[in-house]
Scaffold this active site. Sequence first.
Site, PDB file in Angstrom:
ATOM      1  CD  GLU A 156      -2.871  -1.067   0.238  1.00 39.17           C
ATOM      2  OE1 GLU A 156      -3.547  -0.064   0.075  1.00 39.17           O
ATOM      3  OE2 GLU A 156      -2.974  -2.064  -0.479  1.00 39.17           O
ATOM      4  CE  LYS A 201      -6.719  -6.433   0.591  1.00 43.29           C
ATOM      5  NZ  LYS A 201      -5.334  -6.881   0.386  1.00 43.29           N
TER       6      LYS A 201
HETATM    7  N1  HSE Z   1      -1.234  -3.990  -0.370  1.00 44.42           N
HETATM    8  C1  HSE Z   1      -2.191  -4.979  -0.730  1.00 44.42           C
HETATM    9  C2  HSE Z   1      -1.549  -6.328  -0.556  1.00 44.42           C
HETATM   10  C3  HSE Z   1      -2.619  -4.767  -2.161  1.00 44.42           C
HETATM   11  O1  HSE Z   1      -0.338  -6.403  -0.330  1.00 44.42           O
HETATM   12  O2  HSE Z   1      -2.233  -7.326  -0.606  1.00 44.42           O
HETATM   13  C4  HSE Z   1      -3.907  -5.399  -2.509  1.00 44.42           C
HETATM   14  O3  HSE Z   1      -4.951  -5.042  -1.694  1.00 44.42           O
END
Ligand code: HSE
Length: 427
Positions: A189, A204
Amino acid sequence: MLNVALIGLGTVGKEVARLLLYERESILERTGADLRLKVVVDKDLAPREGLRLPSEVRFTDDIAAALDDPSIQTVVELIGGIEPAKSFHRRAIENKKHVVTANKALLAEQGGDLLKLAASRGVQLRFEAGVAGGVPIIKSFTESLAANRIERLYGIINGTANYILTQMTQKGLSFDEALKEAKRLGFAEADPTFDIEGTDTAHKLTLLCRIAFGVEMPFQQLSYEGISKLSLIDLRYAAELGYTIKLLAVAIRRGDAIEARAHPALIPYAHPLASVSNEFNAVTVVGDRVGEMMFYGRGAGGRPTASAVVADLIDIALGRSYGKAVSFSSNLRIVPRDESVSKWYLRFSVEDRPGVLGQIATVLGKNRISIEACLQKGNPVDGAVPVVMQTFEACERDVRQAIEEIARLATIREETRRLRVEPLTSE
Ligand code: HSE
């Protein structure tokens, strides 16, 4: 024909633009969905490497071109974060436009209101790309598994954290070295703290719970923890006990309640989730009819995430929706963190003298915690040795209380490390 405006031309946005521009004909042929990219909005109007926008696509820094133009039917928001993304969503929905996004932070923290607003305006807010990148997990819950009552789910849903843990486990790399590489590969991110402290996994998980159980899971009530405090020694002891350590999203139906949490966990080597490596994601689901099922694939990166975004656009173009799956009709309670139950891995640093194990076992027993396995290896360093215990199921409150009492014993040298153990059995 679906006229699309794209906001945000970053790693994912660029790949979405490529798909819409270069694969339009083949998508139309395969699916019958005619997707037209009309507007691209970004605050930086510099040309993007490998992407040439044709003259009929307007490239602008004026957000109104996406949100207020009546000829635009769907807005794709790929800027991430809470604001200004939230205002953009509201304005697009108020203007009766569908919204497609990968913005799990926004949807987890404030998505309930946005989903209700979208329903009241008769438009869709879709977020397949927000959970496991290219892995079609949201659609599987709303369509393919719709006949099932979901009993539990376990997910490895952060590619960056999984990449780091894999590199630490397989190559003995330090946490910092592995994080640097994950950033270079474009998985992390904008603020990698979200990846390594479990925030992204928890975001998530919030979305997964909504879809899988129909609950309005308040993100603020979700218990989560990241991987930044994990040390190689715990990975090694876990291996000796037959486990590997993964950053896991967990949701379990317990009677009329849902227990949801995200944290590093010891999982058995023999379970398929243990072999999910590097940036790959996987979710295992147990449905009351279908039994255990696993979804596996690339959870991060521009191309896989764009694949999910465009799949949502195709669904909108073809008139397919989540239906009642996001109406939060379920009455399930959320299990408070203190009452959440699991097996535990405990690593104590103790003085090497007779009776120490007995003292620890007494405190655990007094707090209703039963020991399943115990491991002590190696010679004392400065008179201290690590002692590792695996417990049977115990609730978080009892474990915290026991550790506080054990910390007061004169023979304890360092803070006790505790991690959850998830046997991942499907019964
Ligand atoms: N930064 C997130 C990951 C990207 O590493 O899974 C996808 O949501």
